[in-house]
Every structure is written in structure tokens, then in C-alpha cells.
Scaffold this active site. Structure first.
Site, mmCIF file in Angstrom:
data_model
loop_
_atom_site.group_PDB
_atom_site.id
_atom_site.type_symbol
_atom_site.label_atom_id
_atom_site.label_comp_id
_atom_site.label_asym_id
_atom_site.label_seq_id
_atom_site.Cartn_x
_atom_site.Cartn_y
_atom_site.Cartn_z
ATOM 1 N N SER A 1 2.643 5.409 7.552
ATOM 2 C CA SER A 1 3.330 4.113 7.647
ATOM 3 C C SER A 1 4.305 3.973 8.804
ATOM 4 O O SER A 1 4.831 2.890 9.028
ATOM 5 C CB SER A 1 4.066 3.813 6.334
ATOM 6 O OG SER A 1 3.158 3.545 5.306
ATOM 7 N N SER B 1 3.016 0.670 6.515
ATOM 8 C CA SER B 1 3.841 -0.363 5.905
ATOM 9 C C SER B 1 5.070 -0.735 6.739
ATOM 10 O O SER B 1 5.740 -1.720 6.462
ATOM 11 C CB SER B 1 4.300 0.101 4.525
ATOM 12 O OG SER B 1 5.102 1.272 4.629
ATOM 13 N N LYS C 1 14.305 -0.445 8.034
ATOM 14 C CA LYS C 1 13.276 -0.903 7.099
ATOM 15 C C LYS C 1 13.915 -1.281 5.762
ATOM 16 O O LYS C 1 14.918 -0.685 5.350
ATOM 17 C CB LYS C 1 12.235 0.216 6.914
ATOM 18 C CG LYS C 1 10.979 -0.191 6.147
ATOM 19 C CD LYS C 1 9.979 0.962 6.112
ATOM 20 C CE LYS C 1 8.722 0.604 5.339
ATOM 21 N NZ LYS C 1 7.737 1.710 5.333
#
Length: 453
Positions: free
Chosen positions: A155, A131, A56
Site C-alpha cells: 500500500s 491504499s 495518511k
């Protein structure tokens, strides 16, 4: 797609071929938007030798650009590896490709990224969740064997549920936050997204453990979970009845069938209720935005990241840099956080939210004193369409069943249990006592094997 477990047996040459194959797939699937770098005509970034794991865009990898999908950080090159990355490399894995995300991990759809939205590989008209939507889409779309994400209020678990992969958030402090770009320091936790539960245990084992570089790291013994996985362990599982009943009809029906399967497989099921989730939402968004307003104050155009060129003085530099660099959702949360910390409102909102957090944590601990695991939905609905008009408050409600786990500092995992008639995924969430990840992964493996059989 081969699993992590299988890839760990690959030779150096086979791993190089695997990386080339993933590169080609990523270039062909640019439309998916799982990787930030895939819109460029170049290979995905790679750091070191080993089994490739997607990362990420808020986790530091030395020499890689780290932007948290925000204009304000474009051009910032991480000068060091996050502790999770150091551990990853030491255990035979290699960071491979930057995954798209909601800006500064604030969102539930991966639509607020400055690089553009990520699509759901199950249905391109649907959001992948957020997210860590890029991390989930890469795994579910066959563009990554596994990925690292971060989970502040769901997330990792929510996008895993929307895309149809496994999403595992360890207990707070179990994986070092050193090198993770902060959103909410008391809630953030690095997690893993994988094709199956066993891979989740393997990747978790590779990154977990005490780290002196992180003052919130849990200084307790860590025993690897993957070698000790036991799907035959019969567990006492508390079903959160009010949360299951409040979910959409299709989600509710799938979970009720799953509960029946758990009973049939010898697990003891008891029924419990938790507080109305509106208390979780209120406490979470007060605490998270308050911490975010402090954490994001460092992005001012002075030290790193982009600086506005439209300036006449120091004040304009601060104001214009932040106004131009932050997206609308990030600005909204900074303003809310600044408000709840301001004079006259601190006691009324922030202190009250911390008291509510303690009450939420105590309620979880009360249930887990008598039970091994908690069972409840990950999300109230399946993945929604991009063109669904939702207010910020409606969007915040997508995390209604995941945020309380972060407030309590517990471990949680999202496991696929069903598909609807359109092929959209439905997942169940299991939650464990703090630092009892072994029981959590045992229960998740049992659930996964039940569904497959």
C-alpha cells in the site's frame, strides 16, 4: 517542488510561507482528492512547527479526526500522537494535512474511501493506486514535500509506482505501529512516500527506532541511514526472472533495460525464481482478512465512532452500525476472515496459510543469504483506468508482487525507472534482508542516479 533535505534548512518564516503555498495549491487542486480536508473551505490541519509532511488518515495525530476513510469512524478525534508522529515532531517535521486512502487500508485504487476517490496526477482517468493513494498523489502532484503511509501488502510501494514517486516500506517492526489504526497486525508497517531516495532515507530516519509501546517493535540497534548513503556500493542483485517475465510487455521491457543498466554500472546480476505468486495471494488474503475480522470487531457503535440511530435493541445496534458504517470491500474482507477462522475451516485455511507464509519467508531468506538485494516488478501493469471493470479477485492481483515482502517481514522500495508513451510511470522494486535498510537505500540511490543520468 523543493526537497525535504532543502526544506530542513529553511527558517521558521520560510516554513510558514511554504505551508501557506501548499494550502493554496491544495485548494486549487481539490479535484485531485489527495487530501481529505481539501473539499472544505479551510486550511489543512497542522500540528506543531517544522517541515510539513502529509499524513495518511489511519495514523493518529492528537486533536485530529482519524477515520481510516470510513463512515464508521467519522467524528473520532485521536487523543494522542502515534509514536511515528512523536518521532517526526522531535526531528524537525510537522504533520500537515490528512491524505485520502482506501477504507481501512483495504484496496488498490483509493476508490473505496467514504470521501470519494483520489485521482492519479499523471493522468486523471487512472487510479493512483492504494491504499495510500492520497499520500502518493499529494507527493507526485506537488501538494506535499513527502508523506507517511502504511503498507500491509504493497500500500506504499504500489501507489508510489502508479503515481511516479518513491515508496519505501521498512522491515516489519522497524517503525512503531503504536497509533496506527490496525488492518492486519502481523503485516502492517508505516512507510514513507517522497520525491527521491535521499528524502526517503531522511524521513525514515526521523520515524524509525524501537518503541516500548509496540510489542512487535524490533528491539535492535538503529543506525541512521541518510548520513551513510553510498550510491557507489557495488551490489549482488538477484533478479526474480519469472516475475519480470510475467509482467505486462511494457513493464517487462522497461525492467529488462534497467537490469542492463545495473550490469553496466558494475552491479553483479544473478537470476533466481520465486514460488508461483498464486501461493502468495492465497496466503496473504487468508491471513490479512482473518486478522482484519478480529481488529475491526471493535467498531460496534459502543466505544467510539458512529452509532446507527435506526435501532430497537442491542443486537440491532451492532448489526445496523456495522452494516451502515462499513463499505462493501471492508464487509467482504470481514466475512472472508470470519469464515477462515470459523470452526471446521481454521485448520484447512488459516493454519495452512501460516505454513505457506513460513515457506515464502524461507525462500526469500535463502536468496538473500547469497545476494545483497532482490530486484522485481512492483506491479504487473501500469496504473489502470477507473472505468476498468475488475472483479475483486482481479483487483487483488494488482498486489501480486508486493504482498510476499510483507509476509516475509522484509524491507522494500519502489523506484521510478521509466515512462510509457502516455507518460504513465513504471517502477522497479528492490528488497533487502530484514533490518538491512542501509543496503536497500544504497541500491535504490544507485538505481535512481543511473536513471537520471
Amino acid at each position: 517542488m523543493i526537497t525535504l533535505k532543502e526544506a530542513l534548512k529553511y527558517s521558521k518564516e520560510e516554513l510558514e510561507n511554504l505551508k501557506k503555498e501548499l494550502n493554496e495549491k491544495a485548494k486549487k487542486e481539490k479535484k485531485l482528492g489527495a487530501y481529505i480536508e481539501q473539499f472544505l473551505d479551510k486550511d489543512l490541519s497542522v500540528s506543531g512547527e517544522g517541515v510539513p509532511v502529509a499524513i495518511k488518515d489511519n495514523i493518529s495525530v492528537k486533536g485530529w479526526e482519524l477515520t481510516s476513510a470510513s463512515k464508521i469512524l467519522q467524528g473520532y478525534i485521536a487523543p494522542y500522537d502515534a509514536s511515528a508522529i512523536v518521532n517526526l515532531k522531535a526531528n524537525g517535521f510537522a504533520p500537515f494535512g490528512r491524505c485520502n486512502m482506501d477504507e481501512f487500508a483495504m484496496g488498490s485504487s483509493t476508490a473505496s474511501s467514504c470521501y470519494g476517490k483520489t485521482l492519479n496526477p499523471l493522468n486523471f482517468e487512472r487510479v493512483p493506486g492504494g491504499s495510500s493513494g492520497g499520500s502518493a498523489a499529494a507527493v507526485a502532484g506537488g501538494l506535499a514535500l513527502a508523506s507517511l503511509g502504511s503498507d500491509t501488502g504493497g500500500s506504499v510501494r504500489q501507489p508510489a509506482a502508479f503515481c511516479g514517486c518513491v515508496g519505501f516500506k521498512p522491515s516489519y517492526g522497524r517503525v512503531s505501529r503504536y497509533g496506527l489504526a490496525s488492518y492486519s497486525s502481523s503485516l502492517d508497517q508505516i512507510g514513507v512516500l517522497t520525491q527521491n531516495v535521499e528524502d526517503a532515507a531522511i524521513l525514515y530516519d526521523a520515524i524509525a527506532g524501537y518503541d516500548k509501546m509496540d510489542s512487535t517493535s524490533a528491539n535492535i540497534e538503529f543506525i541512521k541511514t541518510a548520513p551513510n548513503l553510498n550510491a557507489n556500493e557495488k551490489l549482488k542483485i538477484a533478479v526474480i526472472e519469472n516475475y519480470v517475465n510475467d509482467a505486462d510487455t511494457e513493464v517487462k521491457n522497461a525492467l529488462l533495460k534497467t537490469i542492463d543498466m545495473l550490469k553496466a554500472n558494475g552491479h553483479e546480476i544473478v537470476y533466481k525464481n520465486l514460488l508461483d505468486s498464486k501461493f502468495d495471494i492465497a496466503a496473504y488474503y487468508i491471513i490479512a482478512t482473518a486478522e482484519a475480522s478480529a481488529n475491526l470487531s471493535r467498531y460496534d457503535g459502543v466505544r467510539y465512532g458512529k452509532r446507527s440511530e435506526n435501532i430497537q435493541n442491542l443486537k440491532e445496534m451492532y448489526v445496523n452500525t456495522r452494516s451502515e458504517g462499513f463499505g462493501e470491500e471492508v464487509k467482504r474482507r470481514i466475512l472472508l476472515g470470519t469464515f477462515v477462522l470459523s470452526s471446521g475451516y481454521y485448520d484447512a485455511y488459516y493454519i495452512k496459510a501460516q505454513k505457506a507464509r513460513a515457506f515464502i519467508k524461507a525462500k526469500y531468506e535463502e536468496i538473500l543469504q547469497d545476494c545483497d538485494l532482490i530486484f522485481m516488478p512492483v506491479t504487473p501493469t501500469m496504473a489502470f483506468k477507473f472505468d476498468t471493470q475488475k472483479s475483486p479477485m482481479q483487483t487483488y492481483l494488482e498486489d501480486v508482487y508486493t504482498i510476499s515482502v510483507n509476509l516475509a517481514g522484509l524491507g522494500g522500495i519502489s523506484v521510478p525507472v521509466a515512462k510509457d508513451k502516455e507518460g504513465l510511470n513504471i517502477s522497479a522494486q528492490l528488497i533487502c534482508k530484514a533490518y538491512d535498510e542501509q543496503t536497500l537505500l544504497d541500491g535504490a540511490l544507485s538505481l535512481e542516479q543511473m536513471i537520471k543520468n
